[in-house]
Every structure is written in C-alpha cells, then in structure tokens.
Design an enzyme around this catalytic site. Structure first.
Site, PDB file in Angstrom:
ATOM      1  N   LYS A  65       4.001  11.068  10.919  1.00  0.00           N
ATOM      2  CA  LYS A  65       5.269  11.802  10.940  1.00  0.00           C
ATOM      3  C   LYS A  65       5.751  11.870   9.490  1.00  0.00           C
ATOM      4  CE  LYS A  65       9.356  11.849  10.974  1.00  0.00           C
ATOM      5  NZ  LYS A  65      10.279  12.609  10.033  1.00  0.00           N
TER       6      LYS A  65
ATOM      7  N   GLU B  87      21.316  -0.358  -2.883  1.00  0.00           N
ATOM      8  CA  GLU B  87      20.301   0.517  -3.448  1.00  0.00           C
ATOM      9  C   GLU B  87      20.857   1.934  -3.584  1.00  0.00           C
ATOM     10  OE1 GLU B  87      15.598   1.278  -2.788  1.00  0.00           O
ATOM     11  OE2 GLU B  87      16.856   1.555  -1.010  1.00  0.00           O
TER      12      GLU B  87
ATOM     13  N   CYS C  28      11.498   2.936  -4.847  1.00  0.00           N
ATOM     14  CA  CYS C  28      12.014   1.714  -4.229  1.00  0.00           C
ATOM     15  C   CYS C  28      11.767   0.484  -5.091  1.00  0.00           C
ATOM     16  CB  CYS C  28      11.390   1.520  -2.846  1.00  0.00           C
ATOM     17  SG  CYS C  28       9.585   1.467  -2.862  1.00  0.00           S
TER      18      CYS C  28
ATOM     19  N   GLU D 177       7.911  -1.270   4.788  1.00  0.00           N
ATOM     20  CA  GLU D 177       8.200  -1.408   3.358  1.00  0.00           C
ATOM     21  C   GLU D 177       9.498  -0.667   3.104  1.00  0.00           C
ATOM     22  OE1 GLU D 177       8.752  -0.194  -0.330  1.00  0.00           O
ATOM     23  OE2 GLU D 177       6.831   0.837  -0.036  1.00  0.00           O
TER      24      GLU D 177
ATOM     25  N   THR E  19      16.165   0.521   4.837  1.00  0.00           N
ATOM     26  CA  THR E  19      16.372  -0.667   5.659  1.00  0.00           C
ATOM     27  C   THR E  19      17.128  -0.323   6.931  1.00  0.00           C
ATOM     28  OG1 THR E  19      16.336  -2.088   3.696  1.00  0.00           O
ATOM     29  CG2 THR E  19      17.399  -2.971   5.669  1.00  0.00           C
TER      30      THR E  19
ATOM     31  N   THR F 178      17.104   2.514   8.663  1.00  0.00           N
ATOM     32  CA  THR F 178      16.206   3.157   9.620  1.00  0.00           C
ATOM     33  C   THR F 178      15.238   2.143  10.212  1.00  0.00           C
ATOM     34  OG1 THR F 178      16.367   5.259   8.438  1.00  0.00           O
ATOM     35  CG2 THR F 178      14.495   4.987   9.923  1.00  0.00           C
TER      36      THR F 178
END
Length: 487
Positions: free
Chosen positions: A181, A386, A289, A256, A236, A238
């Site tokens: 996806k 973040e 990230c 990750e 994070t 999601t």
C-alpha cells in the site's frame, strides 16, 4: 473498466492497482499533484476493501508456488528485478522527483541504486537462511526458516521507492507474497515498480500494489484475516492504529516510526565535518525520520561552531529539485507545509529565537527556508515533537552526563549522531543514548546487514540482515532425539 496511465516527467505510469499480474481500476480516484510546482499529475485509483480483498487473495494463491521455489529458485528472478530497476533508473528518478519533490540527482545516483540493492542483497542473503543445527545432550535441533505467508507492506512518502524496496526485498526473498500500500501523497514509483517486477518475471500475485487512502485501503489491509505479517513505516500516531489491528488478530508487526534525534558535537570533534553534517540535516527538506534535528553543542565551542554551521547552511540552496544546484526542495503537500509552519510559528510565540530561516521561501508555495531555533525550553513543543521539515534546534551542554540526559529527554529513540575526538568518550556517550542507531563521526551510513529500527515510540523490531528474516519467516525448531533412528 479500462486501465489508465498518466505521463509523469515524460514517463508513462499506470494510475491503477496491480493485482494478480494485471492492472485493475477503481471507480473512486484521488488527485495527485506535484509538490515541485503544484502541477496536476494524475487521478489515481483509490483502493476499496474489495480491491484489498482481491489483492490478498491473489497473494495467497501465489504463495505456495513462490515459497516452494526456495532461495535458489527465487534468486535469479529477484536479481533480474534489481537489474531492471537499475536499467530504468532515469525513469524512476524522474517520476519520484515529480511525485514527492526530492532531489533528482540524489534519486538517480543514490536512492534508485540503493532500491535495486535492497532487492538483490536480500535475495542473496536468503541463501544463508536455510537452517542450521543445534546440538544438545539429548536432541539435535534442526532450525528452519519457513515463509510466513502474505505480507502487508505500508510505506511512506518521503522516499517511497527506496523504503518500499527495503521491505519488498526481504519479504520476497524469504518466500512470502506481498501486498504493497504505497503513500497516497506519492504513489507513482511504486506503480512503476510493479511493471518492472512483471518484466523481471515475478509470477502473477507474488507482488501486488493497491493504491489508496490509509483510512480505507490501509485499514482494510491491516485488518485482513489472511495477512500474516504487517510492516509499516510512518508516523507514531498511525502506528498506534495499526498496532491495535495487529493485536486483535495476533499478526506480527514491524514498525519504523518517527524520531527527534540528537546530533551531539563535542569540543574535540572535527568541527568542519560536524558543521557540514548539521547542514546536511536540511536535505530532502528535512523530511527524514533519521535527521539529527536537535543539535547539542559543547558550550566551550558554541560561538565558533555556530558560525561554521551558519556558513554551511548558507550553501543549502532552496529551489527546484530538478536543478543540480538545489540542495533543499519543497515540502510534500500543502497539509504538511501547514503542519511545519505551524510548529515554527508556535515556537516563535513560545519565545524561541530564530537564528536563521523561520519562514516560507520565495521559491514557491511549498518551499520552506532552512531554519535553526535557539533558546527553546527543554520541554517546549519544538524541542520534543517531530517536525519533519527543515527545522532544527540548538542547545548547549557542559558535561557528558548533561548531554546524555538532554539526548534522552524525548519519547523517541530512533537514531543519534555524535562527533567526538576521543574514542572512549564517544563510546561512553553513544552507549548511554537511547536509540536504535548511533553514528559516530559519520551520518546516514546504512549497512544492509546491520540491525535497523527504533526504541521507545520510534518503532517495533529490527530490520536488516538476519533481523529481516526473523520477522518475515516462521522460525521452526525440529528437535530429534539422538537415538531415535538407527539408520
């Protein structure tokens, strides 16, 4: 319904799903525009639950034959897949740049070759994962790595092709079949990847791609009862939703996630190299990230080092990512631009000092200046959350204990970077910082055989080398009593 294509950067790309070796269109579409200039790229098929069901069914049907090939049988097909990706490097790079705004030269010379390596490396590594024995007093344990089944791979938009193949490579090499996806903000190179896989001879149903919105296609995929593994790279928040779905079905999940990584510079470090590395955190418009977004500098060198970083950051030219002179391209999407600019405006309101940057660039609607904040409180939002944009913070420290405490003062633990001239000191600090990866006197070196992943809310599990196969296989121990057979 006839399959459809769009011409993107001169390359014809299907805008429909790839299911069971053929293109499948959806009645519903979503619009995909380029962050480079806002130009319309395509109306992309938006996957439904029915599309996901069809893709999982195709993958499940293809699984027994693909698994039965074994690593040796899969190797030539996957090696050809990698070779075909390299042969299409110009096309893949051009489409990726148009789709997500990343630098064209970086895509062509680094990310596409790395994407091909992700396929070939794991295809070869799988040859090492054909089992071993463990001797004990009573039994011989025959350890084998069995393919798990259908793997759901959900990938992010900041480096779609590279981060997708990082999952596709080990999942296929281990003998699984897959449903990808791709990110709705940048789905096009994953679509092109499916055609390349088909050209390389992957059997129908082994690799499937279902485009769509996370809340629809993604939700259907992670909740599907026939999915044996879920691998996710993204935010994070999601991951918490996906983790709930995985927990209900007891489906193994690898994730990750985000980071707020420290970049520590000690007084005895190579300050020129460190300054260049700090400036390099603005690459991909800070949409990385692993970026060391919290710059932690030993107090005694603050003024000297700040000027070196200011000079290095001055060379981070903002502009069209297709221009070889550009170092910072656009943010991915208006929604994300609003998010980044919101962080910056709130930091200003909270009293943080703008050392440079701090606003939209004149290059266009989605372009943001490389930004550095000083004077932010340790518990301020800009120090803790973040941003995922070209925004860094500057703090100082006076002792190893202090910098370790600052480095560990977030919920994250993805990565860290340390510049230090003393090996013993470097190892002491690096060992104490909570993170999955610490780079010492270097940055962004990714050996595919090494473990990679995050601690705390930065992730679950590790990928790379044996760790990838630990996830993508069911590890079985056949314990045979030593005197069980006489012949």
């Amino acid at each position: 319904m006839a399959a459809r294509t769009a011409t993107i950067a001169g390359v014809d790309v299907s805008v429909d799903h790839w299911i069971a070796g053929r293109r499948v269109a959806s009645k519903q579409h979503f619009t995909n525009n380029s962050p480079v200039d806002g130009a319309f790229l395509a109306d992309v098929s938006a996957g439904s639950k029915e599309d996901v069901d069809a893709a999982v069914a195709a993958a499940r049907k293809a699984f027994p034959a693909w698994a039965a090939l074994g690593p040796e049988g899969r190797l030539p097909i996957l090696k050809k897949f990698a070779e075909r990706m390299l042969a299409r490097a110009d096309d893949l790079a051009a489409v990726e740049t148009a789709d997500n705004g990343s630098l064209l030269m970086g895509n062509k010379h680094r990310l596409v070759p790395r994407s091909a390596l992700n396929i070939s490396f794991f295809a070869e590594w799988a040859l090492k994962m054909q089992g071993h024995t463990i001797n004990s007093d009573e039994v011989v344990g025959h350890v084998q790595y069995d393919p798990a089944g259908v793997a759901a791979l959900i990938t992010p938009w900041n480096a779609p092709l590279m981060l997708t193949t990082w999952k596709v490579g080990p999942a296929l090499a281990a003998g699984n079949t897959i449903v990808v996806k791709p990110p709705e903000w940048a789905p096009m190179t994953c679509s092109l990847m499916a055609d390349i896989a088909d050209e390389a001879g992957l059997p129908p149903g082994v690799l499937n791609v279902v485009q769509g919105i996370g809340e629809e296609a993604g939700d259907a995929l992670v909740n599907h009862p026939d999915v044996a593994r879920i691998s996710f790279t993204g935010s994070t928040d999601t991951a918490r939703i996906i983790g709930g779905a995985a927990a209900r079905s007891i489906t193994p999940l690898s994730a990750e996630l985000g980071g707020k990584s420290p970049l520590i510079v000690c007084a005895d470090a190579d300050l020129d190299a460190a300054a260049q590395t700090v400036a390099g955190q603005y690459m991909n418009a800070g949409q990385v990230c692993l970026a060391g977004t919290r710059v932690l500098v030993e107090k005694s060198i603050e003024e000297e080092f700040l000027e070196k970083v200011r000079a290095a950051a001055g060379h981070m030219v903002v502009g069209d990512p297709r221009d070889p002179g550009t170092r910072v391209g656009p943010l991915i999407h208006p929604e994300h631009f609003s998010r980044v600019s919101g962080f910056v405006e709130r930091a200003k309101a909270d009293g943080a000092e703008v050392l440079w940057g701090g606003s939209q660039s004149s290059e266009g609607d989605l372009y943001f200046q490389p930004t550095m904040f000083g004077g932010a409180a340790a518990d301020a939002e800009i120090s803790q959350r973040e941003v995922f944009g070209p925004v860094l913070t500057w703090q100082t420290f006076q002792s190893d204990d202090e910098v370790i405490a600052i480095a560990n003062n977030t919920e994250y633990g993805l990565a860290g970077t340390l510049f230090c001239g003393n090996e013993a000191r470097a190892m002491r600090i690096a060992s104490a910082v909570v993170a999955g990866t610490i780079w010492v006197n270097c940055f962004f070196v990714r050996d595919l055989s090494a473990p990679f992943g995050g601690s705390r809310t930065s992730g679950l599990g590790r990928e790379g080398g044996n760790w990838s196969f630990d996830f993508y296989t069911d590890i079985k121990n056949i314990a045979v009593r030593k005197d069980a057979f006489t012949s």
